[in-house]
Design an enzyme around this catalytic site. Sequence first.
Site, PDB file in Angstrom:
ATOM      1  N   ARG A  16       0.194   4.134   2.668  1.00 37.84           N
ATOM      2  CA  ARG A  16       1.282   5.020   3.074  1.00 37.84           C
ATOM      3  C   ARG A  16       2.577   4.764   2.299  1.00 37.84           C
ATOM      4  NH1 ARG A  16       1.396   4.664   9.516  1.00 37.84           N
ATOM      5  NH2 ARG A  16       0.287   2.718   9.133  1.00 37.84           N
ATOM      6  N   TYR A 101       2.425 -11.047  10.624  1.00 40.43           N
ATOM      7  CA  TYR A 101       2.073 -10.054   9.614  1.00 40.43           C
ATOM      8  C   TYR A 101       3.094 -10.089   8.472  1.00 40.43           C
ATOM      9  CZ  TYR A 101      -1.406  -8.063  12.738  1.00 40.43           C
ATOM     10  OH  TYR A 101      -2.501  -7.892  13.533  1.00 40.43           O
ATOM     11  N   TYR A 387      25.186 -11.420 -34.866  1.00 36.50           N
ATOM     12  CA  TYR A 387      23.785 -11.100 -35.181  1.00 36.50           C
ATOM     13  C   TYR A 387      23.679 -10.600 -36.614  1.00 36.50           C
ATOM     14  CZ  TYR A 387      19.117  -9.042 -34.421  1.00 36.50           C
ATOM     15  OH  TYR A 387      17.789  -8.723 -34.487  1.00 36.50           O
TER      16      TYR A 387
END
Length: 461
Positions: A16, A101, A387
């Site tokens: 569900r 549960y 970089y």
Amino acid sequence: MSKIHAVVLAAGQGTRMKSKLYKVLHPVCGKPMVQHVVDTLGNMQVEEIVVVVGHGADAVRAKLGEDITYALQEEQLGTAHAVSKAAPFLQDKEGTTFLLYGDVPLLSAQTLSDLLRYHEEQQAAATVLTAVLPDPTGYGRIVRNESGEVLRIVEHKDASDEERAVREINTGIYCYDNRKLWKALAEVKNDNVQGEYYVTDCVAILRDAGEKVVAFEAKDPDETMGVNDRVQLSEAETYMRKRIATTHMRNGVTIIDPSSTYIEADVIIGSDTVIEPGTHLRGRTTIGTDCVIGPQVDLTNVEMADGVSITYSVMVDASVDAETAIGPYAYIRPGTQIGRKAKVGDFVELKNAKIGDGSKVPHLSYVGDAEIGDGVNIGCGTITVNYDGAVKHKTIVQDGAFIGCNTNLVAPVTVGQNAYVAAGSTINQDVPDNALAIARERQVNKLDYASKMPRKGKKQS
């Protein structure tokens, strides 16, 4: 108190939910539902936790880790069948066993402690945690005798009209005398509408054997809410978010508008801190005392000391020392450490950068893979060019240096102590201590140049 064990049923697929994600791994306030259950049990000194898994077993193991025990239910034949998979690990032990549960994430340690205490006071073979609901449709009903003792639990599908009128429901949460649980479980049959083995039948089996079965009603029925679809998931999120906010406020935190503030379960906040609306605090974020957080701040796994203010900004996997101001509109990325009494201003991005005590990166700058010393001023528009297309390089700016506006620091490069870099420079060589670095073209003015240039919109002869 006897030794405590626990079985957590987490084998259901959860169709569900209509999701690729295994049901009990759907998060509530930043943590998988089953993790909430396991953590609650962990706070109660449970000796051994057995999680019964089925669909998505590997994913559950990956989330919960190896400190608990797993039992596999390959074929799903009902709750009693699921519990039976834990028998090899628990059936020979003395003590009390919780049955829970994995999709009931709201249950508190206080409620479980109250249930356990009542179970032991009553010296019961089994104690059922119940709740009274305005609309009990779909839930198993508690059937009692005239003296209030539990006779049996009837599933909604198998209940008569009279039994369906009962509003006290079975939450699916139990305390059992451990040895009596496994003995009763062996006698469960599947002669019901669904053809499944119901663990609820253990109640009647124990009653027929002359054992004592009692019920304990939860003070807050919302705690026992199970999550079966996305609507219930949202309801559980709302409930837990309110509970988390309430706890923080009672511990001395001001939350201006709890309804628009999102604080996950593992966040820690010191007293006299103010949380403004629109704030999201995620993961293992820790905030000190006397801070002002927000509005519109998003922090994930951030360590923040006392007296910090931050507004309209995002931080991830970073730390901030005391009395520092951040924002608005700063983005602080992983690996960043910001020192004491520092300033990080608007539209600044930091990544894997160490910013020293009293240093300032006021606005419109990117500082990445860098170490900025104490008392440094980073001028507007400064970029650490870290970089080269293959490797990230480090920029070092030592104590007391002053970086002028619109500067490019081409890493690897070091700017020495108390050095100056002139505005508009592109620095690709180290700058010595106390030096002034100027790396730009000399200005040239060409007089009367504009009169010789064609102007837009002017017709040329």
